[in-house]
Enzyme design. Sequence first.
Site, mmCIF file in Angstrom:
data_model
loop_
_atom_site.group_PDB
_atom_site.id
_atom_site.type_symbol
_atom_site.label_atom_id
_atom_site.label_comp_id
_atom_site.label_asym_id
_atom_site.label_seq_id
_atom_site.Cartn_x
_atom_site.Cartn_y
_atom_site.Cartn_z
ATOM 1 C CB SER A 161 -2.096 -9.247 -5.356
ATOM 2 O OG SER A 161 -1.238 -8.387 -6.079
ATOM 3 N N GLY A 189 2.794 3.006 -4.984
ATOM 4 C CA GLY A 189 2.656 3.755 -6.239
ATOM 5 C C GLY A 189 2.065 2.920 -7.369
ATOM 6 C CE LYS A 190 -0.945 -1.965 -5.125
ATOM 7 N NZ LYS A 190 -0.487 -1.317 -3.899
ATOM 8 C CB SER A 210 -0.879 -0.001 1.259
ATOM 9 O OG SER A 210 -1.676 1.151 1.309
ATOM 10 N N GLY A 211 0.623 2.171 -0.895
ATOM 11 C CA GLY A 211 1.438 3.381 -0.977
ATOM 12 C C GLY A 211 2.685 3.225 -1.835
#
Lengths: 198, 198
Positions: free
Chosen positions: B106, B37-38, B34-35
């Site tokens: 994921s 940058g995906k 999380s975070g």
Amino acid sequence: MSKNIVWHETNVTKEKRILLKKHKSYVLWFTGLSGSGKSTLANALESKLYELGHHTYLLDGDNIRHGLNKDLGFDKDSRVENIRRIGEVAKLFVDSGSIVLTAFISPFITDRQIVRSLVQENEFIEIFVDTPLVVCEQRDPKGLYKKVRDGELKNFTGVDIEYEKPLNPEIYIENSQTSIDENIQIILTYLKQKDLIK
Amino acid sequence: MSKNIVWHETNVTKEKRILLKKHKSYVLWFTGLSGSGKSTLANALESKLYELGHHTYLLDGDNIRHGLNKDLGFDKDSRVENIRRIGEVAKLFVDSGSIVLTAFISPFITDRQIVRSLVQENEFIEIFVDTPLVVCEQRDPKGLYKKVRDGELKNFTGVDIEYEKPLNPEIYIENSQTSIDENIQIILTYLKQKDLIK
């Protein structure tokens, strides 16, 4: 960080995808008894739309029941969840700019209403394939009615479970009276009138 | 009946849809903390692919968690089912001829492997967005890491639950070292080499 914000402003939207595909996106929701001819008609219509250069996708038992919904059975709750998920996936395809065709019995008015409410008013076209039960039983393309009569299959729509006919479908097909070609023509005429195809 | 058979033979196939769209279809599977940058990267890449005339769709928390997967929580089983369904939907989009981008943490190798096995070998491109936890925490774009540290959020990947790094991703992005533009270029170069974009 400001670079990230700039990127977010250039997101690809539904409107942009529709521009690329050069036609509107919507759901063609076929509903009717098993053996009514939904899948045959949906397949034939998809072929016709493809010939006309439209970007389509067909959701049916073949690609849903063995994949996304393979964890679901055929009891009442599972049937409701089956249609809910199909509706949500149809919505994603509409958002992607595609014309999505679905061919499922979808026997309950409430469930079809829920799917309708997921998309915009002009994006849900309910096509009621109205074939008398006796004709569906004679055709029995998958041998399911025979299994029901032999007691091998329970909770079958039209026999044990009521099929709730659409009260006001966008398109009505009386499938025992007309040929596939004629039925396709009825649907294409509707789509042209509504400016939904090229 | 013979008419029906003729119609079935003219079904629109994945190959035909790919012909219409004039590019191959596949999954670009972004994975990372999380975070990391995906989403930003996936959005930027989708914009670039759109500019190049490709038919794309992005699956992310915004359109999945409030729709198809709104019945799922965040416990282990729900997280597995979340990714399973996303994988199945991604497969449908690949079948429809589109390039589908997904942006989900994921965290588990097994789950990503299951999704990979749903499509053909050359249709799954895993993009590992490798951003150090300390950088993700500093960015904290949704304020989630703060909630975790304050005890308001449990089972958070990278803190309570291990993120299982891809062992052999198709594309590796070290996101703390390079700009978005540079990262997009890395991905585009890969796609060109593999003949996956125009």
